[in-house]
Enzyme design. Structure first.
Site, PDB file in Angstrom:
ATOM      1  CE1 TYR A   1      -0.693  11.801  43.819  1.00 36.11           C
ATOM      2  CE2 TYR A   1       0.618  11.068  45.100  1.00 36.11           C
ATOM      3  CZ  TYR A   1      -0.334  11.221  44.600  1.00 36.11           C
ATOM      4  OH  TYR A   1      -1.406   9.956  44.547  1.00 36.11           O
TER       5      TYR A   1
ATOM      6  CE1 TYR B   1       2.257   9.287  39.234  1.00 34.68           C
ATOM      7  CE2 TYR B   1       2.008  10.764  41.411  1.00 34.68           C
ATOM      8  CZ  TYR B   1       2.637  10.215  39.987  1.00 34.68           C
ATOM      9  OH  TYR B   1       3.321  11.176  38.867  1.00 34.68           O
TER      10      TYR B   1
END
Ligand code: NAI
Length: 286
Positions: free
Chosen positions: A182, A172
């Site tokens: 995140y 990602y």
């Protein structure tokens, strides 16, 4: 003979692992999956009861066959690594041979070799915490489950992978750009995974001419992503700002994976391939 694939990280029909399994099956591969031990019972019973039949449909109308489901916990390499409390845990005690080494031994016993290895799993217990507020334990757990798990799987599978095989993982963009939300060391874990992809490509390439790549995928509302909490916002952001203003389908990642695993990609290794409607190429949101 068709190719045989082992896909680690399939526990329902919503995530990237399932979509990759389907695209590989569509291309004629035999499918083995590794399912996280705590999710094993529900996944197997749902499969048996036909809950996934609609999503198992291939283009020719037949249903994708999963030849075998292996229980797996990629955080443990050998039985000696498993702590007593995990061993005693009801959900773990009901299954056996689920450390990485044991799973590979079982696959070897059952099938001999594989051609394709897919790592589609991640876990970060402190993902909802800021990186600057993450504990050492949480950070190392994220790296163990999301990065080292790949090294371990490839290390153990390499001896039973056929020459010319292919291995891939999912990453990602939070590894290289700031994606607030995140957290917990998950951005660090993806940075490690991408760097390891290059070094492992060298090592596996020289040893057995096996290719190692990673797909940097755009946002998908999988079970894991929903647990992080900001996935709907990321999907909206991508829809608004990416060069391609369309929904990202898991199938598009599956198809890229099937390409990377195929001879069509015979000179591609050590690469991070973006499958994200082009969002990575934008400098500002517009
Ligand atoms: P998912 O929930 O379908 O897959 C994650 C799987 O990992 C689950 O099946 C879970 O049971 C398994 N798992 C967790 N810890 C494990 C362990 N210790 N041992 C074995 N299995 C374990 O979710 P998703 O999102 O499809 O995730 C697959 C990969 O795609 C992950 O690497 C994720 O980081 C990556 N990815 C996901 C994106 C998204 O927006 N959903 C975006 C970019 C990458």
């Amino acid at each position: 003979r068709g190719k045989r694939a082992f896909i680690a990280g399939v526990a329902d029909d919503n995530g990237y692992g399932w979509a990759i399994a389907k695209s590989l099956a569509e291309a004629g591969a035999e499918i083995l999956v590794g399912t996280w031990v705590p999710a094993l019972n529900i996944f197997e019973s749902s499969l048996r009861r036909g809950k996934f039949d609609e999503s198992r449909k291939l283009q020719d109308g037949s249903l994708m066959e999963i030849t075998k489901v292996y229980p797996l916990d990629a955080v443990y390499d050998t039985p000696e690594d498993v702590p007593e409390d995990v061993k005693a845990n009801k959900r773990y005690a009901g299954a056996s041979n689920w450390t990485v080494q044991e799973v590979v031994e079982s696959v070897k016993k059952d099938f001999g070799t594989i051609d394709i290895l897919v790592h589609s799993l991640a876990n970060g217990p402190e993902v909802s915490k800021l990186l600057s507020e993450t504990s050492r334990k949480g950070y190392l757990a994220a790296l163990s489950a999301s990065s080292y798990s790949y090294i371990s799987l490839l290390k153990h599978f390499l001896p039973i992978m056929n020459q010319g095989g292919s291995s891939l993982s999912l990453t990602y963009i939070a590894s290289e750009r700031i994606i607030p939300g995140y957290g917990g060391g998950m951005s660090s874990a993806k940075a490690a995974l991408e760097s390891d992809t290059r070094v492992l490509a060298f090592e596996a390439g020289r040893k057995k001419r096996i290719r190692v790549n990673t797909i940097s995928a755009g946002p998908l509302g999988s079970r894991a992503a929903k647990a992080i909490g900001f996935i709907d916002m990321m999907i909206d952001y991508s829809f608004t700002n990416a060069p391609l203003q369309k929904e990202l389908h898991a199938e598009e990642v599956g198809n890229a994976a099937a390409f990377l695993a195929s001879p069509l990609a015979s000179a591609i290794t050590g690469a991070v391939i973006y499958v994200d409607n082009g969002l990575n190429a934008m400098g500002v949101g517009v």
